[in-house]
Design an enzyme around this catalytic site. Structure first.
Site, PDB file in Angstrom:
ATOM      1  N   LYS A  22      41.497  60.279  54.393  1.00 18.59           N
ATOM      2  CA  LYS A  22      41.253  60.503  55.711  1.00 18.59           C
ATOM      3  C   LYS A  22      42.092  59.642  56.685  1.00 18.59           C
ATOM      4  CE  LYS A  22      36.756  59.619  56.016  1.00 18.59           C
ATOM      5  NZ  LYS A  22      35.526  60.129  56.606  1.00 18.59           N
ATOM      6  N   ARG A  91      35.204  53.476  58.277  1.00 16.56           N
ATOM      7  CA  ARG A  91      34.914  54.361  57.261  1.00 16.56           C
ATOM      8  C   ARG A  91      35.833  54.422  56.008  1.00 16.56           C
ATOM      9  NH1 ARG A  91      32.965  59.271  60.721  1.00 16.56           N
ATOM     10  NH2 ARG A  91      33.541  58.646  62.671  1.00 16.56           N
ATOM     11  N   GLY A 100      29.498  58.924  47.005  1.00 20.51           N
ATOM     12  CA  GLY A 100      29.164  58.134  46.099  1.00 20.51           C
ATOM     13  C   GLY A 100      29.435  56.711  46.661  1.00 20.51           C
ATOM     14  N   MET A 102      30.375  53.866  49.852  1.00 18.24           N
ATOM     15  CA  MET A 102      30.085  53.568  51.188  1.00 18.24           C
ATOM     16  C   MET A 102      30.771  54.784  51.977  1.00 18.24           C
ATOM     17  SD  MET A 102      29.989  50.449  53.974  1.00 18.24           S
ATOM     18  CE  MET A 102      31.110  51.313  54.829  1.00 18.24           C
ATOM     19  N   ARG A 335      41.191  67.805  56.664  1.00 17.83           N
ATOM     20  CA  ARG A 335      41.428  67.751  55.064  1.00 17.83           C
ATOM     21  C   ARG A 335      41.288  69.274  54.922  1.00 17.83           C
ATOM     22  NH1 ARG A 335      35.838  65.024  52.870  1.00 17.83           N
ATOM     23  NH2 ARG A 335      34.771  66.467  53.815  1.00 17.83           N
ATOM     24  N   HIS A 453      28.539  79.979  16.628  1.00 17.28           N
ATOM     25  CA  HIS A 453      28.421  81.509  16.377  1.00 17.28           C
ATOM     26  C   HIS A 453      28.034  81.766  17.994  1.00 17.28           C
ATOM     27  CE1 HIS A 453      26.092  85.361  16.070  1.00 17.28           C
ATOM     28  NE2 HIS A 453      27.252  85.513  15.454  1.00 17.28           N
ATOM     29  N   SER A 762      49.402  81.787  14.086  1.00 15.62           N
ATOM     30  CA  SER A 762      48.639  81.930  15.109  1.00 15.62           C
ATOM     31  C   SER A 762      47.871  80.395  14.894  1.00 15.62           C
ATOM     32  CB  SER A 762      47.609  83.079  15.273  1.00 15.62           C
ATOM     33  OG  SER A 762      47.010  83.087  16.304  1.00 15.62           O
ATOM     34  N   CYS A 829      44.790  81.319  18.997  1.00 16.29           N
ATOM     35  CA  CYS A 829      43.856  82.113  19.013  1.00 16.29           C
ATOM     36  C   CYS A 829      42.419  81.246  19.083  1.00 16.29           C
ATOM     37  CB  CYS A 829      43.711  83.325  18.049  1.00 16.29           C
ATOM     38  SG  CYS A 829      43.817  82.734  16.270  1.00 16.29           S
ATOM     39  N   TYR A 849      52.416  83.329  23.083  1.00 18.87           N
ATOM     40  CA  TYR A 849      51.291  83.974  24.022  1.00 18.87           C
ATOM     41  C   TYR A 849      50.056  82.863  23.630  1.00 18.87           C
ATOM     42  CZ  TYR A 849      49.870  85.754  19.406  1.00 18.87           C
ATOM     43  OH  TYR A 849      49.379  85.721  18.094  1.00 18.87           O
TER      44      TYR A 849
HETATM   45  C1  PEP Z   1      40.129  79.157  14.839  1.00 18.42           C
HETATM   46  O1  PEP Z   1      39.727  78.372  13.631  1.00 18.42           O
HETATM   47  O2  PEP Z   1      40.555  78.693  15.824  1.00 18.42           O
HETATM   48  C2  PEP Z   1      39.878  80.521  15.047  1.00 18.42           C
HETATM   49  C3  PEP Z   1      40.236  81.137  15.746  1.00 18.42           C
HETATM   50  O3  PEP Z   1      39.203  80.888  13.986  1.00 18.42           O
HETATM   51  P1  PEP Z   1      37.416  81.078  13.978  1.00 18.42           P
HETATM   52  O4  PEP Z   1      36.899  80.623  15.055  1.00 18.42           O
HETATM   53  O5  PEP Z   1      37.197  82.556  13.691  1.00 18.42           O
HETATM   54  O6  PEP Z   1      37.309  80.152  12.675  1.00 18.42           O
END
Ligand code: PEP
Ligand code: MG
Length: 876
Positions: A22, A91, A100, A102, A335, A453, A762, A829, A849
């Site tokens: 501010k 202020r 949160g 004053m 702002r 899962h 990976s 992954c 990647y």
């Molecule tokens: C992991 O363990 O990061 C993975 C991609 O395999 P999963 O989640 O299938 O165990």
């Protein structure tokens, strides 16, 4: 000597850390010549000193006095004067906007003497005394921390006494009586008089702002939003202007563009004859800013011009507060405006098109996680505002869903057939719930973490899911659940928000996502900038197609065990798992081969020449074993196996820690025929599609859960020999890669040895996190959230990669892999592949990647571009 107080004409926007957002905005507006009531800012450094010592230094107090004198001179008014009194607002203003604390004190400087001065000056007794009573009330509440109700009792008592229906019906005499009553409240509550010396009032107010930096709400807000406690807040003391002196005055808040959809016109609200607090507190209903154009055409023109100046100056959409006093405009705040994802994208594209900002700046302005709003249904904000959450779980898969509760997957599918919308509630989901998960609008589980899962599968489908909601006690048998002692049954209407984990025991309307052309434009710019590839985790042609539509450049993980989730297949894989001999297993595998081959064909067709990483079977056994009598009976009938055999085998295969059990490559090492069957399917399907389409299909075969270099060596041998045989038999060939997941800490440590056989790595950061921390992926959600609450962990390491610890394993493995094989292909992954902070880490670590669920692909594209821009100076 350090300077602790800055006049508005001494600062600038660059001093945001010192002057707060501010204060810096007020200084900048003053600098560029906009009409800002004069004042000064006490710095965040003063706040730090206050926090350390519990009081203000004499030096700072002296500095405040000096600046007040200057302010009196500039304003031509005097503190506490009986003719022309100076009144100020006080202020808070931290470097990052922070609810949160004053917030605001208005009309400070009023006392029994100056109220007379104000009355004379404005020739309006009622106005002066109303301002005085408001000031005592506000000061008593926020500075002296007296319960608001005590003041309300006095106010309402007077109204009742004189029979006033509305506040405006109160006369000056009534207001004086109220002021008397308020003073008595102060005396009674605090044992001292309301301060009459304006300088005392000011010092108390400044202290209160600094004190509020460390109140519980502010501390909690900082914790939730990752704001360092060390930042501190500044205090702004500003000469008052009045929007409530009559019908030629008013106050308002406005955005330079629409914060909802980004439309390029001033958007906001205005209230005639009112003070700022009336707008913010919603005491009166403001009018749309367009009506100000009619009420005050000249001022509106001036305001519109100021809005343009500010936007061009800041090169961003602004959120402004202003007051009109007797027909004269004053700016009180500016702002950067908070906006929806749709507005963020439209504003960014429009500003680039108008030459106001560069594409790079546009990319940096959009919050990647906000894009989620655009890809999933959301709750209708109007309905959401009055809804109350009854429980909170993990935000496992974003979006909003509303429907009737069902507790079994089959019911979900049935009810859906009858045209009903359902929320599937389970203790936790397992593979055979898949059809029900597809049928449901959303999934709610009592157990399981961010990589459970339910979470992984829901994210893959782009379906809303709240997981690990420990506040619900599910009784699948009786088709009920209990939350805070209340029982809910099948058919009850519920809503869940997978973006923040909230659960509501009511129906809330949802609105579908909408993607604009501007979205594609911004993401296209991101692609030109980013230097890291984006793949997807997909196990079926539908998800693969969705991901390609969202811009995925390949598949980074096809979990083959997910391909057996469907009704018809699950008994077949169970048969394979329960097999006693190699012969039995080969027989069962024969039944699976056609499905696998056909699935891969379809996936290759969708992906074309994009690389496809297929992982060999990695089924945590507990997800696949028959769970109940009915499932055992089905196996018994379908495959003609005696019940006792099934029961015995189920007991034999039971594992105490299935996540650390007979899964991953351990399966392929002990039963090479599984790897043979899968390799056959992968290669035959690739050759088929190559033949059919002429496209070079690029399969990458990935071996999971390697922790011992010899595991990979042996499985690779099986793969290579199987492929050699197929090439010979078919007289055809193609290029393929064999690589491994790095998801066991030991594999990361021995990456150099593993790279002798692996053509790519990976990183499976779900398991790497599980095994690196020793936190079970499926069981420790609750512990982790407690750890986060208690400050042991900053965040859930299954959501955002723990760069400090697990990250070291990744970096070590990258080094080891490159040492042995300089061109080794590197990807990730685990679920972290879709998390912006983790993506930046992967970019810095030198991965080629990231791979994430289809609905996170656009987010990952944007985050990858931001990572590139943020790190471009340090890289190369
Ligand atoms: C992991 O363990 O990061 C993975 C991609 O395999 P999963 O989640 O299938 O165990
Ligand atoms: Mg894994």
């Amino acid at each position: 000597m350090e300077k602790f107080v800055y006049s508005f004409n001494e600062g600038s926007q660059d001093m945001k850390n010192l002057l707060g957002g501010k204060g810096a905005g007020l200084a900048e507006m003053t600098k560029i010549g906009l009409p800002v009531p004069f004042g000064f800012t006490i710095t965040t450094s003063a706040c730090k000193i206050y926090s350390d010592k519990g009081k203000l230094d004499d030096e700072i107090i002296k500095d405040v006095y000096a600046h007040l004198e200057e302010l009196e001179q500039v304003a031509g008014k005097k503190f506490g004067d009986d003719k022309n009194p100076l009144l100020v607002s006080v202020r808070s203003g931290a470097p990052i906007s922070m609810p949160g604390m004053m917030d605001t004190i208005l009309n400070l400087g009023l006392n029994d003497v100056s109220v007379e001065g104000l009355a004379k000056k404005t020739e309006n007794d009622r106005f002066a005394y109303d301002s005085y009573r408001r000031f005592i009330q506000m000061f008593g509440d926020v500075v002296m921390e007296i319960d608001k109700k005590k003041f309300d009792e006095v106010f309402d008592g007077q109204k009742k006494k004189v029979g006033a229906e509305f506040d405006v019906d109160l006369t000056t005499e009534d207001l004086k009586a109220i002021i008397d009553g308020y003073k008595k409240v102060v005396k009674k509550e605090l044992g001292r008089d309301f301060p009459q010396d304006p300088m005392d009032q000011l010092m108390e107010a400044i202290n209160a702002v600094f004190r509020s930096w460390n109140n519980d709400r502010a501390i909690l807000y900082r914790k939730l939003n990752d704001i360092p406690d060390s930042l501190g807040t500044a205090v702004n003391v500003q000469s008052m202007v009045f929007g409530n002196t009559g019908n030629n005055s008013g106050t308002g808040v406005a955005f330079t563009r629409s914060p909802v959809n980004g439309e390029n016109r001033v958007f906001g609200e205005f209230l005639v004859n009112a003070q700022g607090e009336d707008v913010v507190a919603g005491i009166r209903t403001p009018q749309p800013i367009a009506e100000m154009k009619e009420a005050f055409p000249d001022v509106y023109r001036q305001f519109d011009e100021v809005a343009h100046i500010l936007e061009n100056h800041y090169k961003d959409m602004q959120d402004m507060e202003f007051t009109v006093e007797d027909g004269k405009l004053f700016m009180l705040q500016t702002r950067s405006g908070k906006r929806t994802a749709a507005a963020a994208i439209k504003v960014a594209v429009d500003m680039v098109n108008d030459g106001l900002i560069t594409k790079e700046e546009a990319i940096m302005r959009i919050e990647p996680d906000q894009i989620n709003q655009l890809l999933h249904p959301n709750f209708d904000p109007a309905e959401l505002s009055s809804a109350k959450a009854i429980a909170k779980g993990l935000p496992a898969s974003p979006g909003a869903a509303t429907g009737q509760l069902v507790f079994h997957a089959e019911d979900a599918a049935e009810w859906k057939k009858d045209g009903k919308k359902v929320i599937l509630v389970r203790e936790e989901t397992s593979p055979e719930d898949l059809a029900g998960m597809v049928a449901a609008e959303g999934i709610l589980t009592a157990r399981g973490g961010m990589t459970s899962h339910a979470a992984v599968v829901a994210r893959g489908m782009g379906k809303c899911c709240v997981a690990g909601c420990s506040a619900i006690i599910v009784d699948e048998e009786s088709r009920t659940m209990k939350v805070s002692g209340k029982v809910y049954k099948e058919g009850d209407k519920f809503s869940i928000n997978g973006t923040d984990g909230s659960v509501y025991a009511e129906e809330i309307k949802t609105i579908p996502p909408e993607l604009s052309g501007n979205f594609a434009t911004v993401i296209g710019w991101a692609d030109d900038i980013r230097q890291i590839g984006i793949r997807t985790n997909a196990d079926n042609p539908r998800d693969a197609k969705q991901a390609v539509d969202f811009g995925a450049e390949g598949i980074g993980l096809c979990r083959t065990e997910h391909m057996f989730f469907e009704d018809e297949r699950i008994p077949k894989i169970r048969r394979m798992i329960l097999a006693d001999t190699e012969e039995e297993r080969r027989e069962a595998l024969k039944g699976l081969l056609p499905y696998q081959t056909e699935d891969f064909r379809e996936i290759y067709k969708v992906m074309g020449e994009r690389p496809v990483t297929i992982r060999l079977l990695d089924p945590p056994l507990h997800e696949f074993l028959p769970h109940n009598e009915a499932e055992r009976k089905q196996l018994c009938e379908q495959f003609n196996i005696p019940m006792e055999v099934i029961e015995k085998k189920t007991i034999e295969l039971h594992e105490f820690n299935p996540m650390l059990g007979h899964r991953g490559c351990r399966l392929a090492v002990t039963y090479p025929e599984i790897a043979e069957m899968q390799t056959t399917a992968i290669i035959n399907a690739a050759l088929d599609v190559k033949k059919e389409t002429g496209i070079d299909i690029k399969p990458e075969i990935m071996v999971p859960l390697v922790g011992i270099p010899n595991e990979l060596k042996q499985v690779k041998k099986t793969i290579d020999e199987t492929i050699k045989k197929i090439f010979e038999e078919r007289g055809e060939k193609l290029d393929y890669l064999v690589g491994t997941m790095i998801e066991i800490p030991r594999a990361a440590l021995l990456a150099d040895e593993i790279a002798e056989d692996a053509e790519f790595f990976s990183f499976g950061t779900n398991d790497l996190t599980q095994m690196g921390f020793g936190f079970s992926r499926d069981d420790t959600g609750k512990i982790i959230s407690e750890y986060v609450d208690r400050g042991v962990l900053e965040e859930d390491p299954f959501q955002s990669l723990d760069q400090h610890g697990i990250g070291k394993l990744v970096e070590f493995a990258v080094q080891g892999g490159k040492k042995t094989r300089p061109n080794i292909k590197l990807g990730i992954c685990g679920e972290h592949g879709g998390d912006p902070k983790s993506i930046e880490f992967c970019y810095r670590a030198g991965l080629n990647y990231v791979s994430c669920s289809p609905f996170r692909v656009p987010i990952a594209r944007l985050a990858a571009a931001q990572a590139t821009l943020r790190n471009s100076e340090n890289k190369n």
